[in-house]
Design a protein around this motif. Structure first.
Motif, PDB file in Angstrom:
ATOM      1  N   GLU A 154      -9.798   6.503  20.581  1.00 44.83           N
ATOM      2  CA  GLU A 154      -9.807   7.559  19.556  1.00 44.83           C
ATOM      3  C   GLU A 154      -8.810   7.269  18.444  1.00 44.83           C
ATOM      4  OE1 GLU A 154      -9.065   8.686  22.969  1.00 44.83           O
ATOM      5  OE2 GLU A 154     -11.219   8.526  23.257  1.00 44.83           O
ATOM      6  N   GLY A 155      -7.887   6.315  18.666  1.00 44.40           N
ATOM      7  CA  GLY A 155      -6.907   5.953  17.654  1.00 44.40           C
ATOM      8  C   GLY A 155      -5.520   6.498  17.886  1.00 44.40           C
ATOM      9  N   SER A 156      -5.304   7.270  18.957  1.00 39.67           N
ATOM     10  CA  SER A 156      -3.974   7.813  19.215  1.00 39.67           C
ATOM     11  C   SER A 156      -3.109   6.759  19.902  1.00 39.67           C
ATOM     12  CB  SER A 156      -4.067   9.069  20.088  1.00 39.67           C
ATOM     13  OG  SER A 156      -4.545   8.737  21.372  1.00 39.67           O
ATOM     14  N   VAL A 157      -1.818   6.793  19.602  1.00 43.31           N
ATOM     15  CA  VAL A 157      -0.854   5.852  20.171  1.00 43.31           C
ATOM     16  C   VAL A 157       0.007   6.617  21.162  1.00 43.31           C
ATOM     17  CG1 VAL A 157       1.090   4.331  19.645  1.00 43.31           C
ATOM     18  CG2 VAL A 157      -0.855   4.461  18.084  1.00 43.31           C
ATOM     19  N   GLN A 158       0.109   6.077  22.392  1.00 42.93           N
ATOM     20  CA  GLN A 158       0.878   6.762  23.433  1.00 42.93           C
ATOM     21  C   GLN A 158       1.410   5.773  24.459  1.00 42.93           C
ATOM     22  OE1 GLN A 158      -1.931   9.518  25.020  1.00 42.93           O
ATOM     23  NE2 GLN A 158      -3.498   7.967  25.286  1.00 42.93           N
ATOM     24  N   VAL A 159       2.388   6.223  25.236  1.00 43.36           N
ATOM     25  CA  VAL A 159       2.944   5.421  26.319  1.00 43.36           C
ATOM     26  C   VAL A 159       1.941   5.416  27.467  1.00 43.36           C
ATOM     27  CG1 VAL A 159       4.828   5.234  27.985  1.00 43.36           C
ATOM     28  CG2 VAL A 159       5.306   5.968  25.657  1.00 43.36           C
ATOM     29  N   ASP A 160       1.763   4.266  28.078  1.00 46.68           N
ATOM     30  CA  ASP A 160       0.845   4.106  29.200  1.00 46.68           C
ATOM     31  C   ASP A 160       1.668   3.717  30.436  1.00 46.68           C
ATOM     32  OD1 ASP A 160      -1.212   3.595  30.943  1.00 46.68           O
ATOM     33  OD2 ASP A 160      -1.921   1.805  29.922  1.00 46.68           O
ATOM     34  N   PRO A 161       2.162   4.691  31.196  1.00 51.17           N
ATOM     35  CA  PRO A 161       3.029   4.370  32.336  1.00 51.17           C
ATOM     36  C   PRO A 161       2.314   3.598  33.450  1.00 51.17           C
ATOM     37  CG  PRO A 161       2.546   6.715  32.292  1.00 51.17           C
ATOM     38  CD  PRO A 161       1.961   6.125  31.039  1.00 51.17           C
ATOM     39  N   THR A 162       1.009   3.784  33.591  1.00 49.62           N
ATOM     40  CA  THR A 162       0.274   3.085  34.648  1.00 49.62           C
ATOM     41  C   THR A 162      -0.136   1.685  34.221  1.00 49.62           C
ATOM     42  OG1 THR A 162      -1.865   3.922  33.905  1.00 49.62           O
ATOM     43  CG2 THR A 162      -0.672   5.248  35.519  1.00 49.62           C
ATOM     44  N   GLY A 163      -0.254   1.453  32.916  1.00 53.55           N
ATOM     45  CA  GLY A 163      -0.690   0.163  32.414  1.00 53.55           C
ATOM     46  C   GLY A 163      -2.178  -0.065  32.561  1.00 53.55           C
ATOM     47  N   LYS A 164      -2.934   1.009  32.793  1.00 54.87           N
ATOM     48  CA  LYS A 164      -4.363   0.863  33.060  1.00 54.87           C
ATOM     49  C   LYS A 164      -5.268   1.608  32.084  1.00 54.87           C
ATOM     50  CE  LYS A 164      -3.667  -0.037  37.901  1.00 54.87           C
ATOM     51  NZ  LYS A 164      -4.060   0.245  39.265  1.00 54.87           N
ATOM     52  N   LYS A 165      -4.697   2.315  31.120  1.00 53.18           N
ATOM     53  CA  LYS A 165      -5.539   3.027  30.157  1.00 53.18           C
ATOM     54  C   LYS A 165      -6.299   2.026  29.305  1.00 53.18           C
ATOM     55  CE  LYS A 165      -2.795   7.199  29.692  1.00 53.18           C
ATOM     56  NZ  LYS A 165      -2.031   8.047  28.783  1.00 53.18           N
ATOM     57  N   SER A 166      -7.493   2.416  28.897  1.00 51.65           N
ATOM     58  CA  SER A 166      -8.275   1.512  28.060  1.00 51.65           C
ATOM     59  C   SER A 166      -7.791   1.609  26.617  1.00 51.65           C
ATOM     60  CB  SER A 166      -9.757   1.848  28.156  1.00 51.65           C
ATOM     61  OG  SER A 166      -9.993   3.136  27.647  1.00 51.65           O
ATOM     62  N   GLY A 167      -7.874   0.502  25.923  1.00 53.72           N
ATOM     63  CA  GLY A 167      -7.452   0.447  24.535  1.00 53.72           C
ATOM     64  C   GLY A 167      -6.584  -0.765  24.293  1.00 53.72           C
ATOM     65  N   ARG A 168      -6.185  -0.944  23.058  1.00 51.19           N
ATOM     66  CA  ARG A 168      -5.336  -2.080  22.689  1.00 51.19           C
ATOM     67  C   ARG A 168      -3.899  -1.792  23.093  1.00 51.19           C
ATOM     68  NH1 ARG A 168      -5.987  -6.428  19.555  1.00 51.19           N
ATOM     69  NH2 ARG A 168      -4.106  -7.346  18.677  1.00 51.19           N
ATOM     70  N   GLY A 169      -3.279  -2.703  23.797  1.00 51.11           N
ATOM     71  CA  GLY A 169      -1.941  -2.482  24.314  1.00 51.11           C
ATOM     72  C   GLY A 169      -0.903  -3.408  23.734  1.00 51.11           C
ATOM     73  N   ALA A 170       0.344  -2.953  23.795  1.00 50.26           N
ATOM     74  CA  ALA A 170       1.509  -3.748  23.408  1.00 50.26           C
ATOM     75  C   ALA A 170       2.613  -3.426  24.412  1.00 50.26           C
ATOM     76  CB  ALA A 170       1.945  -3.397  21.995  1.00 50.26           C
ATOM     77  N   TYR A 171       3.515  -4.369  24.614  1.00 53.38           N
ATOM     78  CA  TYR A 171       4.545  -4.207  25.626  1.00 53.38           C
ATOM     79  C   TYR A 171       5.935  -4.228  25.007  1.00 53.38           C
ATOM     80  CZ  TYR A 171       0.886  -4.966  29.031  1.00 53.38           C
ATOM     81  OH  TYR A 171      -0.256  -4.833  29.778  1.00 53.38           O
ATOM     82  N   LEU A 172       6.808  -3.358  25.539  1.00 50.62           N
ATOM     83  CA  LEU A 172       8.202  -3.283  25.112  1.00 50.62           C
ATOM     84  C   LEU A 172       9.115  -3.307  26.331  1.00 50.62           C
ATOM     85  CD1 LEU A 172       8.041  -0.541  22.351  1.00 50.62           C
ATOM     86  CD2 LEU A 172       8.839  -2.872  22.041  1.00 50.62           C
ATOM     87  N   CYS A 173      10.302  -3.883  26.144  1.00 47.73           N
ATOM     88  CA  CYS A 173      11.315  -3.893  27.207  1.00 47.73           C
ATOM     89  C   CYS A 173      11.762  -2.463  27.502  1.00 47.73           C
ATOM     90  CB  CYS A 173      12.544  -4.676  26.756  1.00 47.73           C
ATOM     91  SG  CYS A 173      12.260  -6.409  26.488  1.00 47.73           S
ATOM     92  N   ARG A 174      12.474  -2.320  28.576  1.00 46.34           N
ATOM     93  CA  ARG A 174      13.021  -1.014  28.936  1.00 46.34           C
ATOM     94  C   ARG A 174      14.375  -0.773  28.268  1.00 46.34           C
ATOM     95  NH1 ARG A 174      10.141   1.199  33.233  1.00 46.34           N
ATOM     96  NH2 ARG A 174       8.729  -0.287  34.196  1.00 46.34           N
ATOM     97  N   SER A 175      14.629  -1.455  27.171  1.00 50.01           N
ATOM     98  CA  SER A 175      15.892  -1.267  26.457  1.00 50.01           C
ATOM     99  C   SER A 175      15.666  -0.406  25.215  1.00 50.01           C
ATOM    100  CB  SER A 175      16.510  -2.615  26.081  1.00 50.01           C
ATOM    101  OG  SER A 175      16.274  -2.950  24.769  1.00 50.01           O
ATOM    102  N   LYS A 176      16.579   0.497  24.993  1.00 53.12           N
ATOM    103  CA  LYS A 176      16.465   1.422  23.866  1.00 53.12           C
ATOM    104  C   LYS A 176      16.464   0.674  22.534  1.00 53.12           C
ATOM    105  CE  LYS A 176      18.468   5.772  22.375  1.00 53.12           C
ATOM    106  NZ  LYS A 176      19.541   6.744  22.607  1.00 53.12           N
ATOM    107  N   GLY A 177      17.214  -0.421  22.463  1.00 53.19           N
ATOM    108  CA  GLY A 177      17.290  -1.214  21.239  1.00 53.19           C
ATOM    109  C   GLY A 177      15.946  -1.805  20.840  1.00 53.19           C
ATOM    110  N   CYS A 178      15.191  -2.282  21.814  1.00 52.87           N
ATOM    111  CA  CYS A 178      13.867  -2.841  21.520  1.00 52.87           C
ATOM    112  C   CYS A 178      12.932  -1.758  20.990  1.00 52.87           C
ATOM    113  CB  CYS A 178      13.267  -3.485  22.774  1.00 52.87           C
ATOM    114  SG  CYS A 178      13.914  -5.138  23.118  1.00 52.87           S
ATOM    115  N   TRP A 179      13.004  -0.575  21.563  1.00 54.45           N
ATOM    116  CA  TRP A 179      12.140   0.526  21.121  1.00 54.45           C
ATOM    117  C   TRP A 179      12.487   0.941  19.693  1.00 54.45           C
ATOM    118  CZ3 TRP A 179       8.355   3.575  23.698  1.00 54.45           C
ATOM    119  CH2 TRP A 179       7.982   3.065  24.940  1.00 54.45           C
ATOM    120  N   GLU A 180      13.788   1.061  19.397  1.00 51.14           N
ATOM    121  CA  GLU A 180      14.202   1.460  18.055  1.00 51.14           C
ATOM    122  C   GLU A 180      13.767   0.423  17.021  1.00 51.14           C
ATOM    123  OE1 GLU A 180      18.382   2.080  18.567  1.00 51.14           O
ATOM    124  OE2 GLU A 180      18.106   4.091  19.382  1.00 51.14           O
ATOM    125  N   ALA A 181      13.951  -0.855  17.351  1.00 48.22           N
ATOM    126  CA  ALA A 181      13.560  -1.914  16.425  1.00 48.22           C
ATOM    127  C   ALA A 181      12.046  -1.938  16.221  1.00 48.22           C
ATOM    128  CB  ALA A 181      14.044  -3.266  16.946  1.00 48.22           C
TER     129      ALA A 181
END
Length: 99
Positions: A41-68
């Motif tokens: 549908e075009g919404s962007v959200q966190v996927d805690p299970t890693g199994k939702k359908s759609g285009r995915g991207a991965y980030l470290c568990r560090s706050k600095g990576c998320w902010e950047a």
């Protein structure tokens, strides 16, 4: 018995999927990273299970990576969609829960 017909009894090593953080570009095991998904549908959200359908991207568990990733538009480039201000705020709030 010839050596070629003997069976090896070594334990099999299990394959560990590797993914790259879109912010710091470090390759890590998939389970160490958090997946962000752009749904069909075009919404962007966190996927805690890693199994939702759609285009995915991965980030470290560090706050600095998320902010950047949010500040430098790494996330928008990786997902090929710009998150709305509300979605950015939700992702920033999730980042605040990380260490």
């Amino acid at each position: 018995m010839p050596a070629s017909t003997q069976k090896k009894t070594s334990p099999r090593t299990r394959h560990v999927p590797q993914r790259t953080c879109i912010s710091c570009r470090q390759v890590r095991p998939k389970r160490e990273l958090i997946r962000i998904v752009r749904s069909e549908e075009g919404s962007v959200q966190v996927d805690p299970t890693g199994k939702k359908s759609g285009r995915g991207a991965y980030l470290c568990r560090s706050k600095g990576c998320w902010e950047a990733a949010l500040k430098k538009e790494h996330l928008a480039r990786a997902l090929k969609a710009k998150p709305t201000p509300d979605e950015k705020q939700a992702l920033a709030q999730y980042a605040d829960t990380l260490s």
